[in-house]
Motif scaffolding. Structure first.
Motif, PDB file in Angstrom:
ATOM      1  N   ALA A 154      -5.467 -21.227  -6.553  1.00  0.00           N
ATOM      2  CA  ALA A 154      -5.740 -20.453  -7.766  1.00  0.00           C
ATOM      3  C   ALA A 154      -7.097 -19.752  -7.673  1.00  0.00           C
ATOM      4  O   ALA A 154      -7.238 -18.578  -8.068  1.00  0.00           O
ATOM      5  N   THR A 155      -8.104 -20.444  -7.142  1.00  0.00           N
ATOM      6  CA  THR A 155      -9.432 -19.848  -7.005  1.00  0.00           C
ATOM      7  C   THR A 155      -9.405 -18.655  -6.043  1.00  0.00           C
ATOM      8  O   THR A 155      -9.955 -17.585  -6.322  1.00  0.00           O
ATOM      9  N   GLY A 156      -8.744 -18.849  -4.895  1.00  0.00           N
ATOM     10  CA  GLY A 156      -8.662 -17.763  -3.928  1.00  0.00           C
ATOM     11  C   GLY A 156      -7.854 -16.584  -4.426  1.00  0.00           C
ATOM     12  O   GLY A 156      -8.218 -15.421  -4.194  1.00  0.00           O
ATOM     13  N   ALA A 157      -6.754 -16.873  -5.121  1.00  0.00           N
ATOM     14  CA  ALA A 157      -5.924 -15.791  -5.648  1.00  0.00           C
ATOM     15  C   ALA A 157      -6.682 -14.988  -6.702  1.00  0.00           C
ATOM     16  O   ALA A 157      -6.589 -13.747  -6.738  1.00  0.00           O
ATOM     17  N   PHE A 158      -7.433 -15.665  -7.551  1.00  0.00           N
ATOM     18  CA  PHE A 158      -8.206 -14.973  -8.585  1.00  0.00           C
ATOM     19  C   PHE A 158      -9.272 -14.074  -7.957  1.00  0.00           C
ATOM     20  O   PHE A 158      -9.428 -12.901  -8.334  1.00  0.00           O
ATOM     21  N   GLU A 159      -9.994 -14.613  -6.972  1.00  0.00           N
ATOM     22  CA  GLU A 159     -11.049 -13.825  -6.322  1.00  0.00           C
ATOM     23  C   GLU A 159     -10.487 -12.612  -5.601  1.00  0.00           C
ATOM     24  O   GLU A 159     -11.024 -11.508  -5.692  1.00  0.00           O
ATOM     25  N   SER A 160      -9.377 -12.798  -4.892  1.00  0.00           N
ATOM     26  CA  SER A 160      -8.795 -11.699  -4.128  1.00  0.00           C
ATOM     27  C   SER A 160      -8.201 -10.631  -5.047  1.00  0.00           C
ATOM     28  O   SER A 160      -8.317  -9.431  -4.782  1.00  0.00           O
ATOM     29  N   ALA A 161      -7.557 -11.068  -6.128  1.00  0.00           N
ATOM     30  CA  ALA A 161      -6.986 -10.112  -7.081  1.00  0.00           C
ATOM     31  C   ALA A 161      -8.083  -9.312  -7.779  1.00  0.00           C
ATOM     32  O   ALA A 161      -7.944  -8.098  -7.999  1.00  0.00           O
ATOM     33  N   ILE A 162      -9.181  -9.979  -8.135  1.00  0.00           N
ATOM     34  CA  ILE A 162     -10.311  -9.280  -8.755  1.00  0.00           C
ATOM     35  C   ILE A 162     -10.896  -8.251  -7.799  1.00  0.00           C
ATOM     36  O   ILE A 162     -11.279  -7.139  -8.206  1.00  0.00           O
ATOM     37  N   PHE A 163     -10.955  -8.598  -6.523  1.00  0.00           N
ATOM     38  CA  PHE A 163     -11.456  -7.656  -5.519  1.00  0.00           C
ATOM     39  C   PHE A 163     -10.606  -6.389  -5.495  1.00  0.00           C
ATOM     40  O   PHE A 163     -11.137  -5.262  -5.455  1.00  0.00           O
ATOM     41  N   LEU A 164      -9.294  -6.521  -5.520  1.00  0.00           N
ATOM     42  CA  LEU A 164      -8.416  -5.358  -5.523  1.00  0.00           C
ATOM     43  C   LEU A 164      -8.559  -4.546  -6.805  1.00  0.00           C
ATOM     44  O   LEU A 164      -8.703  -3.316  -6.771  1.00  0.00           O
ATOM     45  N   VAL A 165      -8.510  -5.222  -7.925  1.00  0.00           N
ATOM     46  CA  VAL A 165      -8.503  -4.533  -9.217  1.00  0.00           C
ATOM     47  C   VAL A 165      -9.815  -3.789  -9.458  1.00  0.00           C
ATOM     48  O   VAL A 165      -9.817  -2.628  -9.906  1.00  0.00           O
ATOM     49  N   LEU A 166     -10.947  -4.426  -9.168  1.00  0.00           N
ATOM     50  CA  LEU A 166     -12.239  -3.782  -9.416  1.00  0.00           C
ATOM     51  C   LEU A 166     -12.431  -2.541  -8.542  1.00  0.00           C
ATOM     52  O   LEU A 166     -12.952  -1.522  -9.000  1.00  0.00           O
ATOM     53  N   ASN A 167     -12.003  -2.620  -7.290  1.00  0.00           N
ATOM     54  CA  ASN A 167     -12.151  -1.467  -6.412  1.00  0.00           C
ATOM     55  C   ASN A 167     -11.236  -0.327  -6.827  1.00  0.00           C
ATOM     56  O   ASN A 167     -11.643   0.840  -6.808  1.00  0.00           O
ATOM     57  N   LEU A 168     -10.020  -0.641  -7.187  1.00  0.00           N
ATOM     58  CA  LEU A 168      -9.102   0.410  -7.632  1.00  0.00           C
ATOM     59  C   LEU A 168      -9.551   1.017  -8.957  1.00  0.00           C
ATOM     60  O   LEU A 168      -9.469   2.229  -9.158  1.00  0.00           O
ATOM     61  N   ASN A 211      -6.469   7.842  -0.414  1.00  0.00           N
ATOM     62  CA  ASN A 211      -5.591   8.104   0.707  1.00  0.00           C
ATOM     63  C   ASN A 211      -4.978   6.811   1.217  1.00  0.00           C
ATOM     64  O   ASN A 211      -5.447   5.708   0.909  1.00  0.00           O
ATOM     65  N   PHE A 212      -3.947   6.948   2.029  1.00  0.00           N
ATOM     66  CA  PHE A 212      -3.170   5.787   2.466  1.00  0.00           C
ATOM     67  C   PHE A 212      -3.981   4.872   3.380  1.00  0.00           C
ATOM     68  O   PHE A 212      -3.878   3.646   3.291  1.00  0.00           O
ATOM     69  N   SER A 213      -4.786   5.433   4.268  1.00  0.00           N
ATOM     70  CA  SER A 213      -5.573   4.604   5.176  1.00  0.00           C
ATOM     71  C   SER A 213      -6.586   3.740   4.422  1.00  0.00           C
ATOM     72  O   SER A 213      -6.835   2.585   4.805  1.00  0.00           O
ATOM     73  N   ALA A 214      -7.147   4.256   3.341  1.00  0.00           N
ATOM     74  CA  ALA A 214      -8.087   3.469   2.542  1.00  0.00           C
ATOM     75  C   ALA A 214      -7.383   2.307   1.853  1.00  0.00           C
ATOM     76  O   ALA A 214      -7.936   1.207   1.741  1.00  0.00           O
ATOM     77  N   SER A 226      -0.038  -4.607 -12.430  1.00  0.00           N
ATOM     78  CA  SER A 226       1.018  -4.863 -11.449  1.00  0.00           C
ATOM     79  C   SER A 226       0.434  -5.301 -10.111  1.00  0.00           C
ATOM     80  O   SER A 226       0.977  -6.189  -9.445  1.00  0.00           O
ATOM     81  N   VAL A 227      -0.678  -4.687  -9.721  1.00  0.00           N
ATOM     82  CA  VAL A 227      -1.345  -5.063  -8.473  1.00  0.00           C
ATOM     83  C   VAL A 227      -1.801  -6.522  -8.534  1.00  0.00           C
ATOM     84  O   VAL A 227      -1.608  -7.297  -7.582  1.00  0.00           O
ATOM     85  N   ALA A 228      -2.396  -6.918  -9.658  1.00  0.00           N
ATOM     86  CA  ALA A 228      -2.870  -8.295  -9.808  1.00  0.00           C
ATOM     87  C   ALA A 228      -1.707  -9.281  -9.804  1.00  0.00           C
ATOM     88  O   ALA A 228      -1.781 -10.346  -9.178  1.00  0.00           O
ATOM     89  N   PRO A 274       0.806  -1.231   0.000  1.00  0.00           N
ATOM     90  CA  PRO A 274       0.000   0.000   0.000  1.00  0.00           C
ATOM     91  C   PRO A 274       0.831   1.270   0.000  1.00  0.00           C
ATOM     92  O   PRO A 274       0.420   2.273  -0.592  1.00  0.00           O
ATOM     93  N   ILE A 275       1.995   1.249   0.665  1.00  0.00           N
ATOM     94  CA  ILE A 275       2.862   2.432   0.640  1.00  0.00           C
ATOM     95  C   ILE A 275       3.347   2.702  -0.787  1.00  0.00           C
ATOM     96  O   ILE A 275       3.295   3.843  -1.284  1.00  0.00           O
ATOM     97  N   ILE A 276       3.819   1.655  -1.456  1.00  0.00           N
ATOM     98  CA  ILE A 276       4.292   1.813  -2.836  1.00  0.00           C
ATOM     99  C   ILE A 276       3.155   2.278  -3.739  1.00  0.00           C
ATOM    100  O   ILE A 276       3.309   3.205  -4.551  1.00  0.00           O
ATOM    101  N   LEU A 277       2.016   1.643  -3.599  1.00  0.00           N
ATOM    102  CA  LEU A 277       0.864   1.997  -4.439  1.00  0.00           C
ATOM    103  C   LEU A 277       0.397   3.422  -4.175  1.00  0.00           C
ATOM    104  O   LEU A 277      -0.013   4.135  -5.096  1.00  0.00           O
ATOM    105  N   TYR A 278       0.457   3.852  -2.919  1.00  0.00           N
ATOM    106  CA  TYR A 278       0.038   5.218  -2.583  1.00  0.00           C
ATOM    107  C   TYR A 278       0.881   6.256  -3.316  1.00  0.00           C
ATOM    108  O   TYR A 278       0.349   7.219  -3.890  1.00  0.00           O
ATOM    109  N   PHE A 279       2.190   6.090  -3.310  1.00  0.00           N
ATOM    110  CA  PHE A 279       3.061   7.053  -3.988  1.00  0.00           C
ATOM    111  C   PHE A 279       2.910   6.969  -5.506  1.00  0.00           C
ATOM    112  O   PHE A 279       2.989   7.996  -6.196  1.00  0.00           O
ATOM    113  N   VAL A 280       2.687   5.770  -6.030  1.00  0.00           N
ATOM    114  CA  VAL A 280       2.463   5.633  -7.475  1.00  0.00           C
ATOM    115  C   VAL A 280       1.186   6.351  -7.886  1.00  0.00           C
ATOM    116  O   VAL A 280       1.153   7.080  -8.896  1.00  0.00           O
TER     117      VAL A 280
END
Length: 285
Positions: free
Chosen positions: A233-247, A198-201, A265-267, A182-188
């Protein structure tokens, strides 16, 4: 006959009876005339501010932007009141109840229905660190214990020893991932994409994204490589989709030529975390 009024004239006489040596004395008190005059005190009344924002100014702005502005105002106000090293400064991030945490866990596992809003929209008013902290802590011990038990099931020798070092590695892996990325992503996002996050989110988002790995770690006890790979693989796909869709929902107004590489890169990093989980903790011989 009534008593004399001591304030009836400019010069008033106050009589005291002294019965010492049998005589009476008089004390004369002079009261100056009052110089009070009625004046105009209209300047002392504060004027009504003329720069009050109109309601139409808020109607033209998206709801997500208003929520972010409110969160930033609250954060900046609290930052001015408390020190950086004060516990009170961070207490607001732990001001949630069980219902809030369960709702956010549910949003991190199941894709919300249309109209419900995404995870970040719901958490913009009050991103918490209570849920992410306990999710990471639970994941550390569950993964270490499940990994050792899976190693025990796959052990072909007569002797087997519990590897306490798995707890240390699991702590570095999950706590480090939840904080460093999250720190790296925040500055990017701030200096490259110019995104309104924001960083807390981001900490809240990444923390809840790891919840799915808790049941995955438990299920990976199954002594089958095929089953373990499917589960991870199922869990990784679901969790990565959760991050990508929200961002993506919060960066849809930014330059997509910059947003897409960041989301990719996040995925990839999230899939890398899942591979580390599988290859390190759940080796089946």
């Amino acid at each position: 006959m009534g008593e004399p009024n001591p304030f009836a004239a400019d010069t008033n006489v106050f009589e005291t009876q002294q019965r010492n040596q049998g005589h009476t004395s008089e004390v004369v008190l002079d009261f100056p005339e009052s110089t009070f005059t009625a004046g105009d005190y209209s300047e002392a009344v504060p004027a009504v501010p003329q720069d009050v924002p109109d309601d139409n100014d808020f109607q033209d702005r998206p709801r997500e932007a208003l929520l972010d502005d409110k969160a930033q105002e609250n954060s900046s106000g609290d930052a001015k009141k408390t020190s950086m090293f004060s516990i009170a400064r961070y207490s607001k991030y732990f001001d949630v109840d069980t219902r809030d945490v369960l709702d956010r866990i549910s949003d991190s596992v199941f894709i919300p229905h249309p109209g419900d809003g995404d995870f970040l929209t719901k958490c913009s008013r009050q991103p918490d660190l209570y849920g992410p902290f306990w999710i990471c802590t639970t994941l550390v011990f569950v993964t270490a214990a499940s990994g050792n038990f899976a190693d025990y099931l796959g052990n072909k020798e007569d002797e087997w020893y519990y590897d306490i070092g798995e707890v240390t590695f699991s702590s570095l892996l999950f706590y480090g991932y939840t904080v460093i990325f999250p720190i790296i992503l925040y500055f990017v996002l701030r200096f490259y994409v110019k995104g309104p996050l924001n960083f807390s989110a981001l900490l809240c988002l990444y923390g809840y994204s790891l919840f799915v790995f808790i049941p995955i770690s438990m299920l990976c006890i199954i002594p089958s490589e095929t089953a373990r790979w499917i589960i991870v693989a199922t869990g990784a796909f679901e969790s990565a989709i959760f991050l990508v869709l929200n961002l993506r929902s919060r960066l849809k107004d930014q330059d997509q030529a910059k947003v897409l590489p960041v989301l990719l890169s996040v995925a990839i990093c999230h899939v890398g975390l899942a591979l580390t989980l599988k290859l390190h903790f759940f080796k089946y011989y």
